[in-house]
Design a protein around this motif. Structure first.
Motif, PDB file in Angstrom:
ATOM      1  N   MET A   3       0.822  -1.205   0.000  1.00  0.00           N
ATOM      2  CA  MET A   3       0.000   0.000   0.000  1.00  0.00           C
ATOM      3  C   MET A   3       0.860   1.260   0.000  1.00  0.00           C
ATOM      4  N   LEU A   4       1.962   1.226   0.756  1.00  0.00           N
ATOM      5  CA  LEU A   4       2.855   2.380   0.801  1.00  0.00           C
ATOM      6  C   LEU A   4       3.457   2.648  -0.569  1.00  0.00           C
ATOM      7  N   GLY A   5       3.859   1.581  -1.249  1.00  0.00           N
ATOM      8  CA  GLY A   5       4.420   1.727  -2.582  1.00  0.00           C
ATOM      9  C   GLY A   5       3.420   2.274  -3.572  1.00  0.00           C
ATOM     10  N   GLN A   6       2.181   1.781  -3.491  1.00  0.00           N
ATOM     11  CA  GLN A   6       1.150   2.273  -4.406  1.00  0.00           C
ATOM     12  C   GLN A   6       0.795   3.725  -4.107  1.00  0.00           C
ATOM     13  N   SER A   7       0.805   4.078  -2.825  1.00  0.00           N
ATOM     14  CA  SER A   7       0.538   5.465  -2.437  1.00  0.00           C
ATOM     15  C   SER A   7       1.599   6.404  -2.997  1.00  0.00           C
ATOM     16  N   SER A   8       2.844   5.927  -3.064  1.00  0.00           N
ATOM     17  CA  SER A   8       3.925   6.760  -3.597  1.00  0.00           C
ATOM     18  C   SER A   8       3.733   7.051  -5.081  1.00  0.00           C
ATOM     19  N   LEU A   9       2.923   6.209  -5.756  1.00  0.00           N
ATOM     20  CA  LEU A   9       2.636   6.424  -7.170  1.00  0.00           C
ATOM     21  C   LEU A   9       1.345   7.202  -7.392  1.00  0.00           C
ATOM     22  N   GLY A  10       0.701   7.617  -6.299  1.00  0.00           N
ATOM     23  CA  GLY A  10      -0.570   8.319  -6.421  1.00  0.00           C
ATOM     24  C   GLY A  10      -1.742   7.388  -6.633  1.00  0.00           C
ATOM     25  N   ILE A  11      -1.613   6.137  -6.159  1.00  0.00           N
ATOM     26  CA  ILE A  11      -2.663   5.141  -6.348  1.00  0.00           C
ATOM     27  C   ILE A  11      -3.322   4.872  -5.009  1.00  0.00           C
ATOM     28  N   LEU A  12      -4.644   4.978  -4.963  1.00  0.00           N
ATOM     29  CA  LEU A  12      -5.382   4.817  -3.727  1.00  0.00           C
ATOM     30  C   LEU A  12      -6.292   3.602  -3.814  1.00  0.00           C
ATOM     31  N   HIS A  13      -6.254   2.762  -2.788  1.00  0.00           N
ATOM     32  CA  HIS A  13      -7.155   1.618  -2.693  1.00  0.00           C
ATOM     33  C   HIS A  13      -8.153   1.913  -1.574  1.00  0.00           C
ATOM     34  N   HIS A  14      -9.405   2.143  -1.932  1.00  0.00           N
ATOM     35  CA  HIS A  14     -10.419   2.468  -0.941  1.00  0.00           C
ATOM     36  C   HIS A  14     -11.091   1.186  -0.477  1.00  0.00           C
ATOM     37  N   GLY A  15     -10.494   0.541   0.510  1.00  0.00           N
ATOM     38  CA  GLY A  15     -11.006  -0.747   0.952  1.00  0.00           C
ATOM     39  C   GLY A  15     -12.396  -0.677   1.543  1.00  0.00           C
TER      40      GLY A  15
END
Length: 382
Positions: free
Chosen positions: A153-165
């Motif tokens: 999740m941290l890596g995806q956040s660094s790319l501007g990608i959000l997972h709204h669980g």
């Protein structure tokens, strides 16, 4: 004639001399050498060299029999061998303890990523071109890295990608410089090869075997409780059982998230870690089918994300392309990827405890150490 040095060696598995009658039963008369292969936390594998060629003899661990049905394992092994995704299974002993298969000499893979620190530099697009252009060639197992759901999740956040669980929705907003895997700017082709394998595996027939993630959890959990009730196990073992008992609400939540996005089970190897993959002629081959069955499609993706040293950009593209128009999961499946990663590490902890419970004390401590390695990778929500 057996190599003299090999004949004098002994391993944690069986003595090389003890293997000779087994190999004779398998039809291998002129054994030139026997070499124990690295990898494998339970079974033992040996490379057998004869004048006719090289083979792998696998000695199945007795403790692993409680985790898998050998008939099921062989069914999927033979199916993947027919699809040219696994080495051929040539012989099985009457007691199912020994398997003989073709030996595949794994090629080296070109990699520009030498460390997590270098991954971070590459991901921020600040690249020392001279260092970056140096080619490194490594064995596929060298790509091993443990990744938790939080790390993902941290890596995806660094790319501007959000997972709204919570809302079961995902917003994929890759940066403009993010290129598809086949055009990735660094030469590590691991992600492309993994994607190709995942797409090939999901098209295979499921056969008559199947287990859901919830059913697998309940099966492991009941085995653990049965050992706890019937065996005089150590305090160290019981302490670790208590840890798993303390996250049962979290596990149920992750299982529910995964069940909510499932349309239909697919074939899953379920243990595609770097040690169970071989690279030959620019394609990947699978080995070790003890856990293969029809199950949740995110099982396959989660193992790859959890055990391979992929950059956040590669992880993003792998998730995006694998789930794009996937026929067996809903469009909300991307939000359940972190839950699938957590469940992979949950199952790893159960596996370590069950193996420890069935193994002699000298080996039991090793499996408890594996539990301690896996446990911090599980998200602690309760």
């Amino acid at each position: 004639m057996l190599d003299v040095i090999a004949a004098m060696q002994y391993t944690a598995g069986e003595s090389f001399n003890a293997l000779l009658p087994i190999l004779k039963r398998a039809g291998l008369e002129q054994v030139l050498s026997i070499c124990e292969l690295s990898g494998g936390l339970s079974n033992h594998n040996y490379k057998i060299t004869t004048p006719a060629g090289s083979y792998v003899l696998r000695v199945n661990a007795d403790a692993a029999d409680s985790f898998c049905f050998r008939e099921q394992e062989r069914f999927y092994w033979q199916q993947l061998a027919q699809a040219k995704l696994a080495p051929a299974l040539l012989w099985v002993s009457e007691d199912e303890r020994y398997y003989l298969s073709d030996f595949i000499e794994s090629d080296l893979i070109e990699s520009a990523v030498a460390s997590v620190a270098e991954c971070a530099v590459i991901e921020h697009n600040v690249i020392d071109s001279e260092r970056f252009q140096r080619k490194r060639f490594i064995h596929w197992p060298a790509l091993e890295r443990q990744t938790s759901a939080a790390d993902f999740m941290l890596g995806q956040s660094s790319l501007g990608i959000l997972h709204h669980g919570d809302s079961q929705q995902a917003c994929l907003n890759p940066e403009p410089w993010l290129m598809p895997i086949e055009q990735d700017k660094h030469p590590n082709s691991a992600a492309r090869l993994l994607l190709e394998l995942l797409l090939q595996l999901r098209e295979l027939p499921t056969g008559s075997y199947a287990i859901s993630i919830t059913e697998q959890w309940q099966e492991y959990h009941q085995q653990m409780l049965a050992y706890q009730a019937s065996l005089a196990l150590t305090h160290d073992w019981s302490e670790r059982v208590a840890k798993l008992l303390g996250i049962q609400i979290d596990i149920k939540h992750w299982c529910n998230d995964l069940a909510a996005c499932l349309i239909k089970p697919q074939f899953c190897h379920r243990d595609l870690n770097p040690h169970n993959l071989l690279l030959k002629n620019n394609r990947l081959y699978c080995i070790d089918f003890e856990y293969a069955t029809a199950s949740h499609p995110l099982c396959e993706l989660a193992v790859v994300l959890a055990t391979h040293a992929l950059t956040p950009a590669q992880q993003n593209e792998l998730v995006t392309q694998y789930l794009s128009q996937h026929p067996y999961v809903t469009v909300h499946a991307v939000a359940a990827v972190p839950a699938a990663i957590d469940m992979y590490w949950v199952f790893a902890c159960y596996w370590a405890l069950l193996m420890a419970a069935q193994t002699e004390p000298c080996r039991s401590a090793d499996y408890l150490a594996w539990f301690d390695c896996f446990w911090p990778l599980i998200t602690q929500e309760s």
